[in-house]
Design an enzyme around this catalytic site. Sequence first.
Site, PDB file in Angstrom:
ATOM      1  N   ASP A   1       0.856  -1.178   0.000  1.00 34.98           N
ATOM      2  CA  ASP A   1       0.000   0.000   0.000  1.00 34.98           C
ATOM      3  C   ASP A   1       0.898   1.236   0.000  1.00 34.98           C
ATOM      4  O   ASP A   1       2.128   1.135   0.101  1.00 34.98           O
ATOM      5  CB  ASP A   1      -0.886  -0.036   1.249  1.00 34.98           C
ATOM      6  CG  ASP A   1      -1.780   1.172   1.375  1.00 34.98           C
ATOM      7  OD1 ASP A   1      -2.415   1.556   0.384  1.00 34.98           O
ATOM      8  OD2 ASP A   1      -1.835   1.735   2.487  1.00 34.98           O
TER       9      ASP A   1
ATOM     10  N   ALA B   1      -0.155   5.222   1.342  1.00 31.74           N
ATOM     11  CA  ALA B   1      -0.335   6.056   2.535  1.00 31.74           C
ATOM     12  C   ALA B   1      -0.498   5.187   3.777  1.00 31.74           C
ATOM     13  O   ALA B   1      -1.304   4.259   3.808  1.00 31.74           O
ATOM     14  CB  ALA B   1      -1.551   6.965   2.370  1.00 31.74           C
TER      15      ALA B   1
ATOM     16  N   LYS C   1     -11.809   5.993  -3.305  1.00 35.31           N
ATOM     17  CA  LYS C   1     -12.309   7.206  -2.661  1.00 35.31           C
ATOM     18  C   LYS C   1     -13.798   7.464  -2.908  1.00 35.31           C
ATOM     19  O   LYS C   1     -14.491   7.972  -2.031  1.00 35.31           O
ATOM     20  CB  LYS C   1     -11.455   8.408  -3.076  1.00 35.31           C
ATOM     21  CG  LYS C   1      -9.964   8.245  -2.736  1.00 35.31           C
ATOM     22  CD  LYS C   1      -9.738   7.707  -1.328  1.00 35.31           C
ATOM     23  CE  LYS C   1      -8.264   7.461  -1.030  1.00 35.31           C
ATOM     24  NZ  LYS C   1      -8.061   6.633   0.168  1.00 35.31           N
TER      25      LYS C   1
ATOM     26  N   ASP D   1      -2.170  -1.073   5.778  1.00 31.28           N
ATOM     27  CA  ASP D   1      -2.552  -0.573   7.100  1.00 31.28           C
ATOM     28  C   ASP D   1      -4.062  -0.524   7.292  1.00 31.28           C
ATOM     29  O   ASP D   1      -4.534   0.025   8.287  1.00 31.28           O
ATOM     30  CB  ASP D   1      -1.965   0.831   7.330  1.00 31.28           C
ATOM     31  CG  ASP D   1      -2.591   1.873   6.418  1.00 31.28           C
ATOM     32  OD1 ASP D   1      -3.172   2.852   6.932  1.00 31.28           O
ATOM     33  OD2 ASP D   1      -2.499   1.720   5.186  1.00 31.28           O
TER      34      ASP D   1
END
EC number: 3.11.1.1
Length: 275
Positions: A15, A17, A56, A189
């Site tokens: 990933d 960010a 998003k 994460d």
Amino acid sequence: MNYSNPTQLQAAILDWAGTVVDFGSFAPTQIFVEAFAEFDVQVSIEEARGPMGMGKWDHIRTLCDVPEIAERYRKVFGRTPTDDDVTAIYERFMPLQIEKIAVHSALIPGALDTLTGLRKEGLKIGSCSGYPKVVMDKVVELAAQNGYVADHVVATDETPNGRPWPAQALANVIALGIDDVAACVKVDDTVPGILEGRRAGMWTVALVCSGNALGLTWEGYRALSAEKLESERKRIHGMFAASRPHYLIDTINELPEVIADINRRLAKGEMPQAV
């Protein structure tokens, strides 16, 4: 031809960010808050973090389906949010994200050295993100200026489905020329990112402290007392439990030990789908 299990890892699919850049995953979170605010709808940082890891547009749709947020929207507009309303928020989110992405573009401390070491061991470095390509192009450019260049990048709008579907992870497998999904490890994460890896048939590693779940800066993380850090680890382990990551570690800097352990398990015939 006969099938034989892979005996060592060939690729790490990372990933962005909260994993390699942007400790605490602040870039997308703050912009969700600002985008909703432009429609006079209040969303807290904690609420905005909830669906993190999804594409998003899907993230905004999920937020709009939260009853409390839907009610705030109804009080302003006289209706709960439709898909067209979600698209309107998304279209405001995008330029804000592109404008401010550089503010949170720093590499996570130690990540570059860690990934350099993995490459020396022969691993290819794939990557994917909940960001669309127009944002990822900027993220990739900024990361390159800081010394990090992935072997492949897949944005959320470059596959038919984003996370938690496995398409982005599998697109990396194809592009990198990996011959078995069990020879890949997905590092993320967020819960959707771990589900992505699981559904792709890969080993999975959840990052507990560097990303969305803890939601602190590097300095804030380092300042936690031992007792508070252990309490937060337990809380976050609980958050990830249903997605069944094979490993949970604080940050990407602990990944080399995990890679070594996976290689030992593969050499013994273990497969990620069976665990």
